[in-house]
Design a protein around this motif. Sequence first.
Motif, mmCIF file in Angstrom:
data_model
loop_
_atom_site.group_PDB
_atom_site.id
_atom_site.type_symbol
_atom_site.label_atom_id
_atom_site.label_comp_id
_atom_site.label_asym_id
_atom_site.label_seq_id
_atom_site.Cartn_x
_atom_site.Cartn_y
_atom_site.Cartn_z
ATOM 1 N N LYS A 2 21.165 -6.686 -23.815
ATOM 2 C CA LYS A 2 22.394 -7.442 -24.000
ATOM 3 C C LYS A 2 22.071 -8.853 -24.492
ATOM 4 O O LYS A 2 21.142 -9.497 -24.010
ATOM 5 C CB LYS A 2 23.171 -7.515 -22.690
ATOM 6 C CG LYS A 2 24.510 -8.227 -22.799
ATOM 7 C CD LYS A 2 25.239 -8.212 -21.466
ATOM 8 C CE LYS A 2 26.574 -8.921 -21.551
ATOM 9 N NZ LYS A 2 27.275 -8.907 -20.248
ATOM 10 N N SER A 4 23.521 -12.732 -25.088
ATOM 11 C CA SER A 4 24.527 -13.772 -24.830
ATOM 12 C C SER A 4 24.382 -14.848 -25.900
ATOM 13 O O SER A 4 23.292 -15.396 -26.084
ATOM 14 C CB SER A 4 24.326 -14.399 -23.446
ATOM 15 O OG SER A 4 24.486 -13.454 -22.415
ATOM 16 N N GLU A 34 27.799 -10.777 -25.708
ATOM 17 C CA GLU A 34 28.856 -11.573 -25.087
ATOM 18 C C GLU A 34 28.832 -12.969 -25.703
ATOM 19 O O GLU A 34 27.765 -13.487 -26.054
ATOM 20 C CB GLU A 34 28.683 -11.659 -23.570
ATOM 21 C CG GLU A 34 27.531 -12.521 -23.098
ATOM 22 C CD GLU A 34 27.537 -12.735 -21.586
ATOM 23 O OE1 GLU A 34 28.492 -12.317 -20.914
ATOM 24 O OE2 GLU A 34 26.550 -13.337 -21.079
ATOM 25 N N THR A 59 33.885 -15.865 -22.782
ATOM 26 C CA THR A 59 33.642 -16.641 -21.568
ATOM 27 C C THR A 59 33.599 -18.119 -21.929
ATOM 28 O O THR A 59 33.012 -18.502 -22.948
ATOM 29 C CB THR A 59 32.312 -16.228 -20.912
ATOM 30 O OG1 THR A 59 32.358 -14.836 -20.587
ATOM 31 C CG2 THR A 59 32.052 -17.028 -19.654
ATOM 32 N N LYS A 78 24.357 -21.029 -17.500
ATOM 33 C CA LYS A 78 24.772 -20.625 -16.147
ATOM 34 C C LYS A 78 25.793 -19.489 -16.183
ATOM 35 O O LYS A 78 25.914 -18.712 -15.224
ATOM 36 C CB LYS A 78 25.343 -21.825 -15.395
ATOM 37 C CG LYS A 78 24.313 -22.883 -15.027
ATOM 38 C CD LYS A 78 24.968 -24.037 -14.281
ATOM 39 C CE LYS A 78 23.941 -25.070 -13.818
ATOM 40 N NZ LYS A 78 23.311 -25.792 -14.944
ATOM 41 N N SER A 79 26.543 -19.387 -17.280
ATOM 42 C CA SER A 79 27.562 -18.341 -17.399
ATOM 43 C C SER A 79 27.046 -17.091 -18.097
ATOM 44 O O SER A 79 27.744 -16.072 -18.142
ATOM 45 C CB SER A 79 28.775 -18.885 -18.176
ATOM 46 O OG SER A 79 29.373 -19.971 -17.507
ATOM 47 N N ALA A 80 25.842 -17.147 -18.654
ATOM 48 C CA ALA A 80 25.319 -16.034 -19.452
ATOM 49 C C ALA A 80 24.803 -14.908 -18.563
ATOM 50 O O ALA A 80 24.199 -15.144 -17.519
ATOM 51 C CB ALA A 80 24.205 -16.539 -20.366
ATOM 52 N N THR A 81 25.021 -13.677 -19.019
ATOM 53 C CA THR A 81 24.553 -12.501 -18.275
ATOM 54 C C THR A 81 23.613 -11.632 -19.115
ATOM 55 O O THR A 81 23.175 -10.585 -18.640
ATOM 56 C CB THR A 81 25.745 -11.636 -17.815
ATOM 57 O OG1 THR A 81 26.459 -11.158 -18.963
ATOM 58 C CG2 THR A 81 26.691 -12.426 -16.928
ATOM 59 N N GLY A 82 23.315 -12.043 -20.329
ATOM 60 C CA GLY A 82 22.503 -11.228 -21.221
ATOM 61 C C GLY A 82 21.014 -11.270 -20.921
ATOM 62 O O GLY A 82 20.527 -12.181 -20.234
ATOM 63 N N ASP A 83 20.286 -10.298 -21.470
ATOM 64 C CA ASP A 83 18.825 -10.280 -21.371
ATOM 65 C C ASP A 83 18.212 -11.332 -22.280
ATOM 66 O O ASP A 83 17.139 -11.863 -22.015
ATOM 67 C CB ASP A 83 18.288 -8.898 -21.775
ATOM 68 C CG ASP A 83 18.922 -7.785 -20.968
ATOM 69 O OD1 ASP A 83 18.620 -7.700 -19.768
ATOM 70 O OD2 ASP A 83 19.727 -7.022 -21.540
ATOM 71 N N ARG A 164 15.884 -14.238 -21.116
ATOM 72 C CA ARG A 164 16.564 -14.838 -19.968
ATOM 73 C C ARG A 164 15.579 -15.409 -18.944
ATOM 74 O O ARG A 164 15.809 -16.466 -18.350
ATOM 75 C CB ARG A 164 17.458 -13.796 -19.308
ATOM 76 C CG ARG A 164 18.227 -14.310 -18.119
ATOM 77 C CD ARG A 164 19.067 -13.227 -17.458
ATOM 78 N NE ARG A 164 19.909 -13.840 -16.448
ATOM 79 C CZ ARG A 164 21.070 -14.433 -16.701
ATOM 80 N NH1 ARG A 164 21.509 -14.496 -17.957
ATOM 81 N NH2 ARG A 164 21.778 -14.985 -15.739
ATOM 82 N N GLU A 168 14.822 -19.014 -16.073
ATOM 83 C CA GLU A 168 14.570 -18.841 -14.647
ATOM 84 C C GLU A 168 13.217 -19.417 -14.246
ATOM 85 O O GLU A 168 13.060 -19.928 -13.129
ATOM 86 C CB GLU A 168 14.631 -17.348 -14.296
ATOM 87 C CG GLU A 168 16.007 -16.731 -14.547
ATOM 88 C CD GLU A 168 16.000 -15.212 -14.458
ATOM 89 O OE1 GLU A 168 14.888 -14.634 -14.339
ATOM 90 O OE2 GLU A 168 17.084 -14.597 -14.513
#
Length: 307
Positions: A2, A4, A34, A59, A78-83, A164, A168
Motif C-alpha cells: 500500500k 500513502s 491512499e 484523509t 502520522k495519518s499514513a497507513t501505507g507500507d 514506512r 519508525e
Amino acid sequence: MKLSVIICTYSLERLQDTVEAVNSILSQSYVNTELIISVDHNLEVLEALKKEFSSQQITYALNDQVKGLSDTRNAGIKSATGDIIAFIDDDAVADQDWAQRLMSSYNNPSVIAVGGKLNPLWENHHPWWFPPELNWVIGCTYKGHPETRTEVRNLIGCNMSFRREVFEKVGEFSTSIGRLNKIPLSGEEMEFCLRVKQFYPDKIILYNPGAIVKHRVAKYREALMYVIRRSYAEGFSKKIIKSSFLNAKVLSLENSYLKYLFGNAFPFYFINTIKLNRSFSCMCRLSVIVVSIFFTGVGYLGARLPK
C-alpha cells in the motif's frame, strides 16, 4: 504494498494548484493508494479542500505544531497507513504511472527510499537566461544530476518516498531547517536522508528517472533575485547540515556538482559564447551560474551555527 501519498499545502493562493496535484494522484494507475492532504496552520484551506473533494476518499491532517513544511509533512506521516510513504508538493503534477514506477523499485529489498525526476512547468515562460544546470533552484532535476537509475545521497522533496519503517526507526523531518511558506530555505530532505543512511548504511536510496513529476515554477521564481535568494539560502542550509554530521564527505555531492560546472558547463557556455549566434544568451547563462555559486558561498560562509 500500500502506498500513502502526502500533499502538503498552506495557502488559498495555491488552491487551484493543489486541486491539480490532488487530481493527478487520484488518477494514478497504481490503485492501492491512499491520499493524505496535510495543511499547515490554515483552517480555511482545509475546509476549502474538503468542500472541493467532498465525494473523494481523502484523509486530511492539520499541522498545528511548528509552522513550516517539515512539521506539515510530519503531521501527514502520522495519518499514513501505507507500507510506503511518498511526498509530492501542492504545486506539482504527477505522471499517471508515477506511483507504479516508484513502487516497482521497492521490489528490491535493499531499496529503502526512492525518488524520481522533476521537470519544470513554467507558469509564465522559461527565462532565456536561466541555465538548466540551476534547475535545483526551482526544485527540479538539474543538468549534471544522474540521468539513469542509480543510488544517490538524497532525494528531492517534491518527488520522494520511503519505506514506512524509516520513520519508525529514524524519526521525523527536522523542524530546525527547511522551507517556511515562500522563504526559500532548504535542506530538510538532505538532512533526513543523511540520517536514513546512517541508520541503514547497507540500504539504497534510489533515483528512478522513470517516476516523473512536473513541478510548477511560479512567476516570482522567474527572476534573478530569486536565484540569488535561493542560492544564499542553499549555502546557509548546507552549512547548518554539515555542522550536524561528523562525516567529512557530507558535501561530496556538492563538490562533484562544482567539478561538473567547471569541467563541463563553463567550457560549454564559454565556447558557445565565442562560436554561436546565441553568444549573448550563453554568456548570460554562464554569468548566472557564477552569480549562483558566489551567493551560495556567501550563504555558506555567513551562516551562523546554532550554539
